[in-house]
Design a protein around this motif. Sequence first.
Motif, PDB file in Angstrom:
ATOM      1  N   VAL A  62      21.898  -7.326 -51.992  1.00 20.90           N
ATOM      2  CA  VAL A  62      22.498  -8.609 -52.377  1.00 20.90           C
ATOM      3  C   VAL A  62      21.439  -9.683 -52.161  1.00 20.90           C
ATOM      4  N   THR A  63      20.981 -10.315 -53.230  1.00 22.78           N
ATOM      5  CA  THR A  63      20.004 -11.395 -53.061  1.00 22.78           C
ATOM      6  C   THR A  63      20.753 -12.720 -53.034  1.00 22.78           C
ATOM      7  N   VAL A  64      20.295 -13.612 -52.158  1.00 29.72           N
ATOM      8  CA  VAL A  64      20.921 -14.932 -52.068  1.00 29.72           C
ATOM      9  C   VAL A  64      19.865 -16.025 -52.218  1.00 29.72           C
ATOM     10  N   ASP A  65      20.177 -17.029 -53.036  1.00 29.42           N
ATOM     11  CA  ASP A  65      19.321 -18.215 -53.182  1.00 29.42           C
ATOM     12  C   ASP A  65      17.916 -17.904 -53.706  1.00 29.42           C
ATOM     13  N   SER A  66      17.768 -16.787 -54.418  1.00 25.34           N
ATOM     14  CA  SER A  66      16.446 -16.456 -54.947  1.00 25.34           C
ATOM     15  C   SER A  66      16.499 -16.416 -56.472  1.00 25.34           C
ATOM     16  N   GLY A  67      15.723 -17.307 -57.090  1.00 26.26           N
ATOM     17  CA  GLY A  67      15.772 -17.450 -58.544  1.00 26.26           C
ATOM     18  C   GLY A  67      15.111 -16.316 -59.303  1.00 26.26           C
ATOM     19  N   ASP A  68      14.196 -15.617 -58.644  1.00 25.54           N
ATOM     20  CA  ASP A  68      13.621 -14.427 -59.279  1.00 25.54           C
ATOM     21  C   ASP A  68      13.347 -13.364 -58.229  1.00 25.54           C
ATOM     22  N   LEU A  69      13.151 -12.139 -58.699  1.00 27.15           N
ATOM     23  CA  LEU A  69      13.070 -11.008 -57.775  1.00 27.15           C
ATOM     24  C   LEU A  69      11.806 -11.039 -56.916  1.00 27.15           C
ATOM     25  N   LEU A  70      10.710 -11.552 -57.491  1.00 29.90           N
ATOM     26  CA  LEU A  70       9.453 -11.568 -56.737  1.00 29.90           C
ATOM     27  C   LEU A  70       9.532 -12.446 -55.495  1.00 29.90           C
ATOM     28  N   ARG A  71      10.378 -13.480 -55.559  1.00 30.70           N
ATOM     29  CA  ARG A  71      10.457 -14.443 -54.446  1.00 30.70           C
ATOM     30  C   ARG A  71      10.983 -13.825 -53.159  1.00 30.70           C
ATOM     31  N   ILE A  72      11.668 -12.684 -53.239  1.00 29.13           N
ATOM     32  CA  ILE A  72      12.177 -12.103 -51.988  1.00 29.13           C
ATOM     33  C   ILE A  72      11.085 -11.336 -51.240  1.00 29.13           C
ATOM     34  N   GLY A  73       9.916 -11.223 -51.867  1.00 31.24           N
ATOM     35  CA  GLY A  73       8.793 -10.600 -51.176  1.00 31.24           C
ATOM     36  C   GLY A  73       8.652  -9.124 -51.507  1.00 31.24           C
ATOM     37  N   LYS A  74       7.451  -8.618 -51.209  1.00 29.46           N
ATOM     38  CA  LYS A  74       7.099  -7.249 -51.637  1.00 29.46           C
ATOM     39  C   LYS A  74       7.942  -6.164 -50.985  1.00 29.46           C
ATOM     40  N   LYS A  75       8.232  -6.348 -49.689  1.00 29.48           N
ATOM     41  CA  LYS A  75       8.915  -5.273 -48.949  1.00 29.48           C
ATOM     42  C   LYS A  75      10.203  -4.864 -49.637  1.00 29.48           C
ATOM     43  N   ILE A  76      10.938  -5.865 -50.141  1.00 31.32           N
ATOM     44  CA  ILE A  76      12.234  -5.586 -50.753  1.00 31.32           C
ATOM     45  C   ILE A  76      12.111  -5.373 -52.254  1.00 31.32           C
ATOM     46  N   SER A  77      11.294  -6.197 -52.914  1.00 30.66           N
ATOM     47  CA  SER A  77      11.260  -6.080 -54.376  1.00 30.66           C
ATOM     48  C   SER A  77      10.637  -4.749 -54.802  1.00 30.66           C
ATOM     49  N   LYS A  78       9.881  -4.110 -53.909  1.00 27.73           N
ATOM     50  CA  LYS A  78       9.295  -2.811 -54.265  1.00 27.73           C
ATOM     51  C   LYS A  78      10.173  -1.638 -53.828  1.00 27.73           C
ATOM     52  N   ALA A  79      11.183  -1.907 -53.007  1.00 29.25           N
ATOM     53  CA  ALA A  79      12.047  -0.818 -52.526  1.00 29.25           C
ATOM     54  C   ALA A  79      13.075  -0.456 -53.603  1.00 29.25           C
ATOM     55  N   LYS A  80      13.625   0.755 -53.474  1.00 28.94           N
ATOM     56  CA  LYS A  80      14.647   1.202 -54.450  1.00 28.94           C
ATOM     57  C   LYS A  80      16.041   0.912 -53.889  1.00 28.94           C
ATOM     58  N   PHE A  81      16.886   0.339 -54.713  1.00 30.35           N
ATOM     59  CA  PHE A  81      18.272   0.120 -54.314  1.00 30.35           C
ATOM     60  C   PHE A  81      19.202   0.679 -55.370  1.00 30.35           C
ATOM     61  N   LYS A  82      20.417   0.929 -54.925  1.00 35.25           N
ATOM     62  CA  LYS A  82      21.407   1.476 -55.856  1.00 35.25           C
ATOM     63  C   LYS A  82      21.696   0.468 -56.980  1.00 35.25           C
TER      64      LYS A  82
END
Length: 325
Positions: A85-105
Motif C-alpha cells: 500500500v503506497t501512501v502520498d507517493s505520486g510515482d513508484l520511484l519516489r518510494i525508493g529502491k528497496k521497495i520499488s524493486k521488490a515483488k509484491f502481490k
Amino acid sequence: MLNAKLKNQFSKLIANNKKFVICGHQGPDGDVIGSTLAMSLGLKKLGKKVLPFNQDGCPKSLMFLPQSNLIKNDLTDEFTDAVLVTVDSGDLLRIGKKISKAKFKEIINVDHHKSNTRFGTHNFIDIKAGSTGQVVVELLQACRGFKLTKDIAQNVFCTLSTDTGSFRYSNSTPEVFNLASVLVKAGAKPDVISQALYETYSQKRLFLLQKVLQSLRFEYDGRLAKMYLTLSDLKECGASLDDSEEFINFPRGVSGVKVVALFKENSPKQWKLSLRSRDNVDVLKIAQEFGGGGHKLAAGCTINLSLDEAEKKFEGIMEQLGSLK
Ligand code: 5GP
Ligand code: MN
C-alpha cells in the motif's frame, strides 16, 4: 471524497488479503509518516499482518507520533508476497529502491497528488483531499470492524496540519474541518501536534536556516525568489535535510514573489528542487518538465545537472511557460 464503489473495492481488497507493507515517499514528511502509521494501525486492528516501512525510516522530528517506532527501513522475507500500500507517493520511484524493486502481490496506491501516475494495481486518489491521511481514514472507515482509535486520530491530524499549512491553505475545505473535529473527538491533540511540528527544533536547524537565508536572492523584478542548501551547509551545521522543512515558506510571504525555488544539493551533479508559488502560479507544470510532481502551488523534482545548468534550464522552462508573467 472517494465514491462508494471505490470504498467498497478497497474494503474487499483488505478483507481478501492478510499481509500488507505500507510505504510512502523517501524523505518522508508529516503526511507520509502520519498516513503510513494510520493505515498500518487501522489494518492491524482489522487483524492484518502489517509492516509500516520507509526507506529513510522515521525522521526524528516526527517520532512524537504514536507508534512511530513501528516504522522499519528493512523489508523482511515474511513480507515478500504481501500487498503493497503506497501512501502520498505520486510515482513508484519516489518510494525508493528497496521497495520499488521488490515483488509484491498487488499495489494499492493511496494518494492526493494531482500528478499521481496511477501506477497501482488499484488506485485510490482524491486530488481534493487536504492530505493523504484524509483519504486513508475514508478508506479505513469503509472497512467493517474499523474503529478510529486515539493513536490513529493523532496521526491523521498530523497529516492535515502539515499539508494544509495548519489549516491555512485553500485545501482547508469543509471536509477537512469536519474531519479535524472527528479526530479531536477521537482523542487527537492539536496543541501537542502543533507544538511538536512547529515549535520544537534544534539549534542546528536555526543555524541551517541562517545559511539558507543568506543564500536568498530575488530575480525577475522580485517575482522569483531563489535559495540554496548545499551538502557543506548541512555538514557545517551538523544538520540533516529534514531540518530544512518549511524554510521555503519564508520568501513566499515577500510581496511581489510569485515563485520560490529552493535548490538542495544531493551531489554536485544532482539537485533536488522544491517549488512553491502564490497568485495561482502553477509550479507543478514546471516540476513535471523535470519528471517531478506534486500540487499546483507546491511541487518538486530532481534535476541531474550541475547547479548552473539546472538553474538555466529551470528559468528557461519558466520563461517558456510564462510562469512569472
Ligand atoms: P517538497 O518541496 O516539500 O519536497 O514537495 C512539495 C510537493 O511536491 C509534495 O506534495 C511532494 O510530494 C511533491 N514532490 C516533491 N518532489 C517530488 C518529486 O520528485 N516527484 C514527485 N512526483 N513529487 C514530488
Ligand atoms: Mn501529502
